[in-house]
Structures are given as C-alpha cells and as structure tokens.
Scaffold this motif. Sequence first.
Motif, mmCIF file in Angstrom:
data_model
loop_
_atom_site.group_PDB
_atom_site.id
_atom_site.type_symbol
_atom_site.label_atom_id
_atom_site.label_comp_id
_atom_site.label_asym_id
_atom_site.label_seq_id
_atom_site.Cartn_x
_atom_site.Cartn_y
_atom_site.Cartn_z
ATOM 1 N N ARG A 102 0.898 -1.346 -0.129
ATOM 2 C CA ARG A 102 -0.094 -0.067 0.010
ATOM 3 C C ARG A 102 0.731 1.231 -0.043
ATOM 4 O O ARG A 102 0.646 2.397 -0.922
ATOM 5 C CB ARG A 102 -0.942 0.070 1.096
ATOM 6 N N ILE A 103 2.108 1.377 0.975
ATOM 7 C CA ILE A 103 2.864 2.440 1.026
ATOM 8 C C ILE A 103 3.476 2.867 -0.578
ATOM 9 O O ILE A 103 3.487 3.743 -0.808
ATOM 10 C CB ILE A 103 3.774 2.349 2.320
ATOM 11 N N ILE A 104 4.094 1.618 -1.142
ATOM 12 C CA ILE A 104 4.666 1.543 -2.281
ATOM 13 C C ILE A 104 3.676 2.055 -3.296
ATOM 14 O O ILE A 104 4.129 3.018 -4.202
ATOM 15 C CB ILE A 104 5.186 0.143 -2.727
ATOM 16 N N ASN A 105 2.528 1.730 -3.346
ATOM 17 C CA ASN A 105 1.382 1.961 -4.357
ATOM 18 C C ASN A 105 1.138 3.584 -4.074
ATOM 19 O O ASN A 105 1.193 4.374 -5.141
ATOM 20 C CB ASN A 105 0.306 1.235 -4.482
ATOM 21 N N GLU A 106 0.850 4.009 -2.954
ATOM 22 C CA GLU A 106 0.664 5.442 -2.575
ATOM 23 C C GLU A 106 1.900 6.272 -3.192
ATOM 24 O O GLU A 106 1.655 7.236 -3.688
ATOM 25 C CB GLU A 106 0.475 5.572 -1.067
ATOM 26 N N SER A 107 3.113 5.571 -2.491
ATOM 27 C CA SER A 107 4.261 6.293 -3.031
ATOM 28 C C SER A 107 4.393 6.724 -4.569
ATOM 29 O O SER A 107 4.846 7.800 -5.055
ATOM 30 C CB SER A 107 5.628 5.869 -2.249
ATOM 31 N N LEU A 108 4.166 5.517 -5.457
ATOM 32 C CA LEU A 108 4.228 5.534 -6.769
ATOM 33 C C LEU A 108 3.261 6.615 -7.448
ATOM 34 O O LEU A 108 3.432 7.513 -8.168
ATOM 35 C CB LEU A 108 3.839 4.500 -7.346
ATOM 36 N N ALA A 109 2.045 6.625 -6.774
ATOM 37 C CA ALA A 109 0.808 7.601 -7.177
ATOM 38 C C ALA A 109 1.019 8.916 -6.991
ATOM 39 O O ALA A 109 0.822 9.847 -7.724
ATOM 40 C CB ALA A 109 -0.396 7.009 -6.494
ATOM 41 N N ARG A 110 1.729 9.099 -5.694
ATOM 42 C CA ARG A 110 2.203 10.527 -5.476
ATOM 43 C C ARG A 110 3.442 10.984 -6.216
ATOM 44 O O ARG A 110 3.264 12.257 -6.587
ATOM 45 C CB ARG A 110 2.688 10.585 -4.044
ATOM 46 N N SER A 111 4.217 10.180 -6.680
ATOM 47 C CA SER A 111 5.321 10.358 -7.449
ATOM 48 C C SER A 111 4.810 10.960 -8.872
ATOM 49 O O SER A 111 5.264 11.607 -9.278
ATOM 50 C CB SER A 111 6.422 9.084 -7.521
ATOM 51 N N ARG A 112 3.924 9.783 -9.310
ATOM 52 C CA ARG A 112 3.486 10.125 -10.677
ATOM 53 C C ARG A 112 2.630 11.756 -10.650
ATOM 54 O O ARG A 112 2.845 12.521 -11.596
ATOM 55 C CB ARG A 112 2.379 9.190 -11.019
ATOM 56 N N LYS A 113 1.967 11.666 -9.635
ATOM 57 C CA LYS A 113 1.467 13.135 -9.443
ATOM 58 C C LYS A 113 2.283 14.323 -9.387
ATOM 59 O O LYS A 113 2.070 15.248 -9.951
ATOM 60 C CB LYS A 113 0.421 13.258 -8.240
ATOM 61 N N ALA A 115 5.261 14.245 -10.671
ATOM 62 C CA ALA A 115 5.947 14.465 -11.965
ATOM 63 C C ALA A 115 4.917 15.033 -12.872
ATOM 64 O O ALA A 115 5.539 15.939 -13.648
ATOM 65 C CB ALA A 115 6.287 13.208 -12.384
ATOM 66 N N LEU A 116 3.713 14.747 -12.700
ATOM 67 C CA LEU A 116 2.812 15.661 -13.613
ATOM 68 C C LEU A 116 2.542 17.183 -13.213
ATOM 69 O O LEU A 116 2.563 17.968 -14.102
ATOM 70 C CB LEU A 116 1.253 14.934 -13.592
ATOM 71 N N GLU A 117 2.717 17.405 -11.798
ATOM 72 C CA GLU A 117 2.738 18.721 -11.550
ATOM 73 C C GLU A 117 3.922 19.326 -12.162
ATOM 74 O O GLU A 117 3.796 20.501 -12.631
ATOM 75 C CB GLU A 117 2.576 18.710 -10.032
ATOM 76 N N ILE A 118 4.969 18.741 -12.025
ATOM 77 C CA ILE A 118 6.276 19.525 -12.302
ATOM 78 C C ILE A 118 6.078 19.646 -13.891
ATOM 79 O O ILE A 118 6.729 20.860 -14.263
ATOM 80 C CB ILE A 118 7.451 18.343 -12.185
ATOM 81 N N GLU A 119 5.602 18.688 -14.531
ATOM 82 C CA GLU A 119 5.505 18.883 -16.131
ATOM 83 C C GLU A 119 4.593 20.167 -16.473
ATOM 84 O O GLU A 119 4.917 20.936 -17.228
ATOM 85 C CB GLU A 119 5.028 17.861 -16.913
ATOM 86 N N GLU A 120 3.593 20.237 -15.482
ATOM 87 C CA GLU A 120 2.572 21.282 -15.836
ATOM 88 C C GLU A 120 3.272 22.610 -15.284
ATOM 89 O O GLU A 120 3.076 23.652 -16.203
ATOM 90 C CB GLU A 120 1.457 21.168 -14.991
ATOM 91 N N LEU A 121 4.142 22.700 -14.464
ATOM 92 C CA LEU A 121 4.723 23.911 -13.945
ATOM 93 C C LEU A 121 5.856 24.185 -15.030
ATOM 94 O O LEU A 121 5.892 25.502 -15.129
ATOM 95 C CB LEU A 121 5.352 23.639 -12.612
ATOM 96 N N LYS A 122 6.455 23.375 -15.432
ATOM 97 C CA LYS A 122 7.462 23.606 -16.453
ATOM 98 C C LYS A 122 6.669 24.069 -17.851
ATOM 99 O O LYS A 122 7.215 25.207 -18.272
ATOM 100 C CB LYS A 122 8.012 22.435 -17.084
ATOM 101 N N LYS A 123 5.516 23.610 -18.235
ATOM 102 C CA LYS A 123 4.750 24.107 -19.222
ATOM 103 C C LYS A 123 4.423 25.449 -18.970
ATOM 104 O O LYS A 123 4.316 26.487 -20.006
ATOM 105 C CB LYS A 123 3.420 23.250 -19.733
ATOM 106 N N GLN A 124 4.021 25.700 -17.739
ATOM 107 C CA GLN A 124 3.249 26.999 -17.227
ATOM 108 C C GLN A 124 4.686 28.066 -17.404
ATOM 109 O O GLN A 124 4.384 29.347 -17.913
ATOM 110 C CB GLN A 124 2.799 27.015 -16.062
#
Length: 163
Positions: A102-113, A115-124
């Motif tokens: 569960r912790i690994i899955n939550e960490s992966l999901a958070r990491s993906r989120k 990463a998406l936020e970083i990409e969005e910030l880079k675009k912005q």
Amino acid sequence: MPLTPLDIHNKEFGRSFRGYDEDEVNEFLDQVIKDYEALIRENKDLQSQVATLQERLDHFATIEETLSKTIIVAQEAADEVKNNSKKEAQLILKEAEKNADRIINESLARSRKIALEIEELKKQASVYRTRFRTLVEAQLELLSKDDWKALEPGNGEEGGQGF
C-alpha cells in the motif's frame, strides 16, 4: 483352615505302650507353638509392610501418572503456543507486506502526481517566459519607435519634462 497355635496346644495324642515320652513331646510342642506364633507375628508384620509399601507404590504410581499427564499437557500447550505464534507471525508478515504494498503504491501514485505537476509547472513556466519575452520585446519595440523622440526635451514640443 490353617493351623493355629491354640490347635497345637490343645492337640491330644493317644497313648500307647512304649510310646513317646510325654514331657519331651510337650516340650517340643511348646517350642513349636512359640516358633509358630513368632512366624505368625512375622507374617503379619511382613503383610503390614507389604501393605504400606503397596500404598507407597500406589502413591508413587499416581504421582508418576499425574506427572506424565502434566508433561503431556505441557507439551501440548507448548505445541499450541508454538503453532499460534507461527500463525500470528504469518499474519503479522502478511499485514506488513500489505502495508508495504500500500505504501509503495501510494508513493508511486504520489510520485506520478508530482511528476505531472512538475511537467505542468514547466509548461506554465515556458508559457510565462514566452509571454514575458513577447511583452519585453513589445516594450522594446515601443521604446525604439520615433514617437518617443518627439517627447524628448529639446524637440520643440511642449515644455519637455525630463524623465
């Protein structure tokens, strides 16, 4: 029925000519009575000792049986505790594995989120830089136009104010 000392004492022998000496026979019978009484007493003592020893033997046999049962019960209890401990350890391990997954899955999901936020910030940031560059270029273009020269002091236009 066994012979008693009284039976020996009361025994009467018939008399015959040239028979045994009566005093010797009586003495011998008295000796037999004493020895027979001693044997009876000894036999009773031995029977009493046998009974006492049998009681002790029975007592020890009972203790031995109780100890054997106690050892068996203790062994069964130890086996049960051991089995329960193994089961509990397996449950704890499964729970820990579940939690780890569960912790690994939550960490992966958070990491993906993230990463998406970083990409969005880079675009912005890229859009902001582009807009800012466009604004600065537009401002520079405005500054480089001749219209500004007319506003400079000494060009004959209104009483020029110094900037």
